[in-house]
Design an enzyme around this catalytic site. Structure first.
Site, PDB file in Angstrom:
ATOM      1  N   ASP A 121     -11.403   2.482   3.841  1.00  0.00           N
ATOM      2  CA  ASP A 121     -11.752   1.057   3.760  1.00  0.00           C
ATOM      3  C   ASP A 121     -13.262   0.867   3.615  1.00  0.00           C
ATOM      4  OD1 ASP A 121      -9.615  -0.789   3.846  1.00  0.00           O
ATOM      5  OD2 ASP A 121      -9.272  -0.386   5.968  1.00  0.00           O
ATOM      6  N   GLN A 137      -4.878  -1.652   9.486  1.00  0.00           N
ATOM      7  CA  GLN A 137      -4.788  -2.985   8.889  1.00  0.00           C
ATOM      8  C   GLN A 137      -5.370  -4.042   9.833  1.00  0.00           C
ATOM      9  OE1 GLN A 137      -3.765  -3.460   5.754  1.00  0.00           O
ATOM     10  NE2 GLN A 137      -4.060  -5.662   5.829  1.00  0.00           N
ATOM     11  N   LYS A 161       0.847  -1.204   0.000  1.00  0.00           N
ATOM     12  CA  LYS A 161       0.000   0.000   0.000  1.00  0.00           C
ATOM     13  C   LYS A 161       0.876   1.246   0.000  1.00  0.00           C
ATOM     14  CE  LYS A 161      -3.847  -2.423   2.128  1.00  0.00           C
ATOM     15  NZ  LYS A 161      -4.589  -2.822   3.317  1.00  0.00           N
TER      16      LYS A 161
HETATM   17  N1  GUN Z   1      -6.952  -6.930   6.022  1.00  0.00           N
HETATM   18  C1  GUN Z   1      -7.217  -7.677   4.909  1.00  0.00           C
HETATM   19  N2  GUN Z   1      -7.810  -6.921   3.975  1.00  0.00           N
HETATM   20  C2  GUN Z   1      -7.922  -5.675   4.488  1.00  0.00           C
HETATM   21  C3  GUN Z   1      -8.439  -4.466   3.987  1.00  0.00           C
HETATM   22  O1  GUN Z   1      -8.947  -4.356   2.862  1.00  0.00           O
HETATM   23  N3  GUN Z   1      -8.352  -3.398   4.817  1.00  0.00           N
HETATM   24  C4  GUN Z   1      -7.829  -3.486   6.054  1.00  0.00           C
HETATM   25  N4  GUN Z   1      -7.807  -2.394   6.807  1.00  0.00           N
HETATM   26  N5  GUN Z   1      -7.334  -4.607   6.561  1.00  0.00           N
HETATM   27  C5  GUN Z   1      -7.384  -5.688   5.771  1.00  0.00           C
END
Ligand code: GUN
Length: 283
Positions: free
Chosen positions: A119, A96, A52
């Site tokens: 998100d 995350q 990311k």
């Molecule tokens: N963990 C796995 N996929 C995601 C996601 O799309 N966003 C976040 N914040 N954590 C994750």
């Protein structure tokens, strides 16, 4: 043999557009910033967060990473989120998941300002998705809709079957397909006659988390098959779909890797740009 839906190429096109949008804001003196919080040492999470960060840098988005120790308390994490909610240079906040077990995931998600919730996990944004009036969509379902559109696949009037009912993928996926006038069924572990239900699908989305779960006998000839899975089978990365046998029946299919995965990060970038625009009074 089916058409391969190339997530790498489609995500590159999305990211190119985001980079242009970020540059346009910059020309107006507006920066675009994303804060990514990671708590603990989960190896998969570390890779996702690194990817990311890399994507942000490539597109001109300023990324701030907060790597916190596994022992971080709920109060400490909430205090950081509160600071970031009030920090003008930060447009998006992503925490995350999964979090270490002593932390209350629901309370953490609820603490992120809905305007910065790139998100789209906050109940405010989940509700907005439900009524079809949203700025942010969870990145995986959003990426799948983008792929369908790019490939000229219109869900309108089609039978759409989603396997998996998670808050992050299955449920919002169903809503987005419904908003595009698909006839949607969401299947799960208690669904009876799963294979029969799947065989009705014109568009089949597999978000199960089990390697090679969707076999050829579950797929209608000519169906579009979207594989959200990210599993290991004897160490080899694979999706939820038994690719080789299903590809012979489907009209189009996403590979793993190189399908839905790259789209997820591209849509996070897009949500972050949207956040920056909205927070600066732009559409
Ligand atoms: N963990 C796995 N996929 C995601 C996601 O799309 N966003 C976040 N914040 N954590 C994750």
């Amino acid at each position: 043999m089916s058409k391969l839906i190339d997530g790498k190429a489609i995500s590159a096109a999305v990211k190119q557009k985001v980079a242009e949008g970020v540059a346009e804001l910059k020309s107006k003196g507006i920066t675009t910033g994303l804060a990514v919080i990671i708590v603990g040492e989960d190896p998969a999470s570390k890779i996702y967060v690194a990817n990311k960060k890399k994507a942000c840098e490539a597109l001109g988005i300023i990324s701030q990473e907060y790597a916190l120790p596994a022992e971080t308390t709920q109060e400490e994490l909430l205090a950081l989120i509160d600071t970031l909610n009030n920090e003008k240079s930060i447009n998006g906040i992503l925490c995350q998941l999964p979090l270490p077990r002593h932390l209350d995931e629901k309370a953490i998600i609820n603490a992120i300002s809905p305007e910065k919730d790139v998100d789209a996990f906050h109940p405010h944004n989940v509700g907005r998705i439900m009524i079809g009036d949203y700025d942010f969509v969870p990145c995986t379902p959003a990426g799948i809709m983008e792929m369908l559109e790019y490939e000229g696949i219109d869900p309108a009037g089609k039978t759409c079957v989603v396997i998996g009912r998670s808050n992050i993928v299955g449920k919002p996926m169903g809503m987005l397909l419904l908003h595009k006038n698909g006839t949607v069924t969401i299947c799960h572990s208690r669904t009876q006659n799963l294979a029969e239900v799947c065989r009705r699908a014109d568009i089949l989305v597999a978000a199960v988390g089990k390697a090679n779960f969707v076999t050829a006998d579950m797929v209608k000839d000519g169906a579009v098959v979207i594989d959200v899975g990210m599993n290991r089978d004897n160490g080899k990365l694979c999706g939820d779909v038994a690719f080789d046998e299903v590809a012979k029946k489907a009209s189009a299919i996403t590979p793993v890797p190189g399908g839905v995965g790259p789209m997820t990060i591209a849509m996070l970038m897009k949500n972050t740009l949207t956040a920056a625009r909205r927070q600066n009074g732009l559409n």
